[in-house]
Design a protein around this motif. Structure first.
Motif, PDB file in Angstrom:
ATOM      1  N   TRP A  94     -76.483  -9.407 -77.542  1.00  0.00           N
ATOM      2  CA  TRP A  94     -76.699  -9.050 -78.776  1.00  0.00           C
ATOM      3  C   TRP A  94     -75.834  -9.715 -79.905  1.00  0.00           C
ATOM      4  O   TRP A  94     -76.375 -10.066 -80.995  1.00  0.00           O
ATOM      5  CB  TRP A  94     -75.990  -7.471 -79.053  1.00  0.00           C
ATOM      6  N   GLY A  95     -74.872 -10.389 -79.365  1.00  0.00           N
ATOM      7  CA  GLY A  95     -74.128 -11.179 -80.267  1.00  0.00           C
ATOM      8  C   GLY A  95     -74.822 -12.641 -80.620  1.00  0.00           C
ATOM      9  O   GLY A  95     -75.068 -13.087 -81.730  1.00  0.00           O
ATOM     10  N   GLY A 149     -80.370 -11.541 -94.343  1.00  0.00           N
ATOM     11  CA  GLY A 149     -79.654 -11.856 -93.045  1.00  0.00           C
ATOM     12  C   GLY A 149     -78.387 -11.245 -92.562  1.00  0.00           C
ATOM     13  O   GLY A 149     -77.946 -11.085 -91.289  1.00  0.00           O
ATOM     14  N   LEU A 150     -77.740 -10.931 -93.686  1.00  0.00           N
ATOM     15  CA  LEU A 150     -76.264 -10.016 -93.384  1.00  0.00           C
ATOM     16  C   LEU A 150     -76.740  -8.580 -92.790  1.00  0.00           C
ATOM     17  O   LEU A 150     -76.097  -8.085 -91.859  1.00  0.00           O
ATOM     18  CB  LEU A 150     -75.723  -9.919 -94.570  1.00  0.00           C
ATOM     19  N   VAL A 151     -77.721  -8.155 -93.321  1.00  0.00           N
ATOM     20  CA  VAL A 151     -78.199  -6.543 -92.717  1.00  0.00           C
ATOM     21  C   VAL A 151     -78.553  -6.797 -91.375  1.00  0.00           C
ATOM     22  O   VAL A 151     -78.263  -5.995 -90.410  1.00  0.00           O
ATOM     23  CB  VAL A 151     -79.312  -6.280 -93.725  1.00  0.00           C
ATOM     24  N   LEU A 152     -79.429  -7.921 -91.004  1.00  0.00           N
ATOM     25  CA  LEU A 152     -79.910  -8.042 -89.747  1.00  0.00           C
ATOM     26  C   LEU A 152     -78.688  -8.330 -88.756  1.00  0.00           C
ATOM     27  O   LEU A 152     -78.741  -7.661 -87.423  1.00  0.00           O
ATOM     28  CB  LEU A 152     -81.046  -9.377 -89.362  1.00  0.00           C
ATOM     29  N   PHE A 153     -77.769  -8.955 -89.284  1.00  0.00           N
ATOM     30  CA  PHE A 153     -76.442  -9.324 -88.369  1.00  0.00           C
ATOM     31  C   PHE A 153     -75.882  -8.403 -87.831  1.00  0.00           C
ATOM     32  O   PHE A 153     -75.484  -7.998 -86.953  1.00  0.00           O
ATOM     33  CB  PHE A 153     -75.703 -10.411 -89.269  1.00  0.00           C
ATOM     34  N   ARG A 158     -74.355  -3.771 -84.200  1.00  0.00           N
ATOM     35  CA  ARG A 158     -74.114  -2.333 -84.289  1.00  0.00           C
ATOM     36  C   ARG A 158     -74.713  -1.918 -82.756  1.00  0.00           C
ATOM     37  O   ARG A 158     -74.217  -0.685 -82.282  1.00  0.00           O
ATOM     38  CB  ARG A 158     -74.641  -1.664 -85.277  1.00  0.00           C
ATOM     39  N   ARG A 159     -75.765  -2.619 -82.389  1.00  0.00           N
ATOM     40  CA  ARG A 159     -76.257  -2.208 -81.125  1.00  0.00           C
ATOM     41  C   ARG A 159     -75.581  -2.672 -79.813  1.00  0.00           C
ATOM     42  O   ARG A 159     -75.943  -1.777 -78.657  1.00  0.00           O
ATOM     43  CB  ARG A 159     -77.823  -2.902 -80.980  1.00  0.00           C
ATOM     44  N   GLY A 160     -74.379  -3.329 -80.016  1.00  0.00           N
ATOM     45  CA  GLY A 160     -73.743  -3.677 -78.834  1.00  0.00           C
ATOM     46  C   GLY A 160     -73.013  -2.394 -78.246  1.00  0.00           C
ATOM     47  O   GLY A 160     -72.731  -1.468 -79.112  1.00  0.00           O
ATOM     48  N   PRO A 161     -72.368  -2.253 -77.156  1.00  0.00           N
ATOM     49  CA  PRO A 161     -71.683  -1.220 -76.494  1.00  0.00           C
ATOM     50  C   PRO A 161     -70.199  -1.286 -76.968  1.00  0.00           C
ATOM     51  O   PRO A 161     -69.565  -2.434 -77.621  1.00  0.00           O
ATOM     52  CB  PRO A 161     -71.694  -1.436 -75.189  1.00  0.00           C
ATOM     53  N   ARG A 162     -69.508  -0.192 -77.113  1.00  0.00           N
ATOM     54  CA  ARG A 162     -68.156  -0.278 -77.569  1.00  0.00           C
ATOM     55  C   ARG A 162     -67.376  -0.773 -76.359  1.00  0.00           C
ATOM     56  O   ARG A 162     -67.783  -0.944 -75.177  1.00  0.00           O
ATOM     57  CB  ARG A 162     -67.731   1.357 -77.790  1.00  0.00           C
TER      58      ARG A 162
END
Lengths: 169, 540
Positions: A94-95, A149-153, A158-162
């Motif tokens: 995701w990064g 672009g910032l919103v997509l970023f 946010r979708r990554g795991p904690r």
């Protein structure tokens, strides 16, 4: 290991974008010329960082300068992504996805801005078409694009795991 | 060299542009959900035991009215007044209050342990509360609220925050309620600038800060404030297990508490449906001092940056937002330098353009005006209409826009305060005086070995806290004033209710719909006179 390499690659990418912005501008000029020609906005010829096209009985040398390039807008996102990946706030996948989507968005928005300026010059001539589009329209396009672009970023990150490990007291 | 020079110039301009875009994006992100806010359902405050801790340092002018209101509005609650080494009549006032009211307790801190900061005073109150607490009481159902000595709490507050969205949800560990800033001084009427300054502070708290907190509700990063914070006793005890005491040494001990609540895995919430009112600062100097202290406290909390980013209890969006907030003072410093450099660049362009500044303006420079309006003014002016829509519906549109325009120079207070805080950090200075309020009276300088006042009612003498640095000097004190009357507050409350529909407490298992029509026009007009022109109201 993979995370460290990814972070290093992202940071290296940020440095390369700044150091190699001259080469990046050549790429942008080529893209502008190709899109303008493909969309039949204007007959263009690209040489280095310049795009040549006719407008109102003038031959315009449209130069993608250091102040016009998307490289300097994209490089901070490389650093941000590297930071978020380094602290484990998102997965490598995701990064990288966040960075790729954002970089592409900002690149295409900058192309949209350059093409807008080209169209305005073709329509209203130089310097009038340039002045209006370069200052006002171009800024609005850039603002919306970078915002997008910032919103997509942020959405991708946010979708990554904690992080897995809890902080000990 | 020329290429490097161009790179530096372009980097500065792009840096300024990105900062502007980030700022606009953030404003849009907080305004949109804020305007869509709907009142939450209230609960039954009788499901919990309520305790208020009120730190007191020379509060003789305000503390009696505050405590009496709490006793009257929230019967059954316990009020812990921490006398933090007061040298005025505060101890005597507290003793009288405690002797008349079973639920009022006085916690006295003695020199040299007193005046070690608000956090230590709160810890003293919390320790006394713990010793008093019956062992059979569930700490999950004991709520500890922190109120300023001049704080005025909405009568519906406890029912509202007992609702299912707040303490009615067992996962919620702490709730911060909305803060109103009002002109509470009963002295000679303030000038126009002072009234505007107080109004802008209200815009800041009910607009900007409330909107930020509303966004934070969605991403799980609500911050605690110094007035109107409520925490479960069980969460405070969990924090104590890890850190020794609930409140710590940062100048923003309230925000720090909120971080600790999140880091121990509990949830923080923000409630915009009820409020606590506090006195506004009518002078620019005191406002800059207060904001400098906050900025320095925020800088101190930067030490939690890594913990927040690595915490599994905080969402990714929450961690990013908290990280942004912790970095904000530093971003303001960097932004100040970047914008100053950009301004120099523009000045250089204007000066070196053939034909002079006039030619530069005619060619490109005129574009700065719409850019300034878009990036520099609009994100700040928008708060005037937002304030009108959410907290001051009787205000005219013109006045709201003017208030928004005034918000622009007001925003520079924070920039100045941040630089002031930075220089204090560089000099390792973290000693701050309590922000003096308008109603603070003048009293003689205290003797070093001042003994506590004789108390007629039982009082809790707090064990000596670990000795720290030398006690801070007394706060600056002003002339004797008359306290704000209850009539002033009644009118302020009525006005507030015009714009915040009442959430009906759920006294039975049946659902009670939230919201009720406000009162009629004559009352609105009366309240409008108070808040629109405090100088004309009673007690001003």
């Amino acid at each position: 290991m993979g995370r460290g390499l990814t972070v290093s690659a992202m940071l290296a990418g940020a440095v390369l974008l700044v150091a190699g912005q001259g080469t990046f501008r050549v790429l942008e000029a080529w893209a502008t010329g190709a899109i303008a020609g493909g969309m039949r906005l204007a007959p263009t010829h690209q040489a280095g960082t310049s795009v040549f096209f006719p407008a109102k009985k003038l031959f315009i040398d449209f130069n993608v300068t250091t102040g016009c390039t998307a490289a300097l807008l994209i490089s901070p996102f490389f650093v941000l992504a590297a930071g978020v990946v380094a602290v484990g706030r998102t997965s490598l996948r995701w990064g990288v996805a966040a960075l790729a989507v954002t970089a592409l968005t900002i690149f295409m928005v900058n192309q949209a801005r350059l093409l807008t300026i080209l169209v305005f010059i073709r329509r209203w001539g130089y310097p009038r078409g340039y002045d209006v589009s370069h200052v006002l329209v171009g800024t609005v396009v850039s603002t919306l694009g970078v915002l997008g672009g910032l919103v997509l970023f942020v959405s991708c990150l946010r979708r990554g795991p904690r992080p897995q490990a809890a902080i000990s007291a | 060299m020329g290429s490097f020079h161009d790179l530096i110039m372009a980097g500065a301009n792009d840096g300024a542009f990105l900062l502007c875009v980030f700022f606009i994006g953030y404003v849009i992100l907080i305004v949109v959900p804020f305007m869509r806010h709907k009142p939450a359902m209230a609960g039954d405050s009788r499901a919990f035991l309520w305790h208020f801790i009120i730190p007191c340092l020379n509060e003789e002018a305000v503390i009696a009215a505050t405590v009496e209101r709490l006793v009257r509005d929230f019967p059954g609650s316990h009020i812990w007044c921490v006398d933090d080494g007061s040298t005025d009549a505060t101890p005597a006032v507290l003793a009288r209050l405690a002797s008349r009211n079973y639920g009022v307790h006085v916690v006295t801190r003695q020199w040299p342990d007193a005046r070690q900061g608000k956090g230590q005073a709160l810890n003293a109150g919390w320790r006394a509360l713990r010793r008093w607490r019956p062992l059979d009481v569930d700490p999950d159902h004991m709520i500890v609220g922190v109120i300023d000595a001049d704080g005025r709490l909405d009568r519906r507050c406890l029912d509202v925050i007992a609702g299912p969205s707040f303490f009615g949800d067992p996962q919620v560990g702490a709730v911060q309620i909305a803060v109103r800033v009002l002109d509470m001084s009963a002295r000679a009427p303030h000038g126009r600038l002072s009234r505007l300054l107080v109004r802008l502070q209200d815009v800041e708290f009910t607009g900007v800060i409330a909107a930020m907190q509303s966004l934070r509700r969605h991403i799980g990063s609500v911050g605690m404030g110094g007035n109107g914070q409520f925490t479960r006793l069980s969460v405070l005890e969990t924090i104590t297990v890890e850190h020794g005491t609930p409140w710590h040494g940062a100048l923003l001990e309230d925000f720090e508490l909120g971080l600790h609540v999140l880091l121990v895995g509990s949830r923080t919430e923000y409630c915009h449906d009820t409020w606590v009112a506090q006195e506004g600062l009518p002078s620019l100097r005191s406002l800059v001092r207060q904001r400098s202290r906050w900025a320095q406290g925020s800088m101190q909390c930067s030490r939690y940056f890594r913990q927040v980013l690595r915490s599994p209890h905080i969402s990714n969006a929450g961690a990013l937002e908290i990280g942004y907030f912790l970095l904000l003072p530093w971003l303001q410093l960097v932004g100040g330098i970047v914008y100053a450099f950009s301004a120099l660049v523009l000045t250089w362009y204007a000066a070196t353009t053939p034909g002079g500044p006039g030619a530069w303006f005619a060619a490109d420079g005129w574009g700065l005006i719409p850019l300034f309006l878009l990036f520099g003014l609009a994100p700040l002016v928008v708060w005037g209409p937002v304030y009108r829509a959410t907290a001051a519906r009787n205000m005219s549109r013109t006045r709201a826009m003017a208030l928004g325009a005034a918000n622009w120079p007001y925003s520079y207070v924070h920039h100045v305060a941040t630089w002031f805080a930075f220089f204090r950090v560089l000099h390792s200075r973290d000693d701050w005086l309590k922000t003096a309020r308008e109603s603070d009276p003048t009293v003689p300088e205290p003797a070093r070995a001042a003994s506590p006042a004789v108390l007629a009612a039982p009082a809790f003498l707090v064990p000596a806290a670990p000795a720290s640095s030398a006690p801070s000097a007394r706060p600056r004190l002003t002339g004797v004033t008359k306290a704000v009357t209850d009539d002033d507050w009644e009118q302020a409350i009525v006005h507030y209710r015009q714009v915040r529909p009442r959430a009906t407490p759920a006294r039975s298992s049946r659902h009670h719909p939230a919201g009720r029509r406000p009162r009629g026009a004559p009352v609105v007009a009366q309240a409008n006179r108070v808040l629109a022109a405090p100088g004309a109201g009673p007690g001003s």
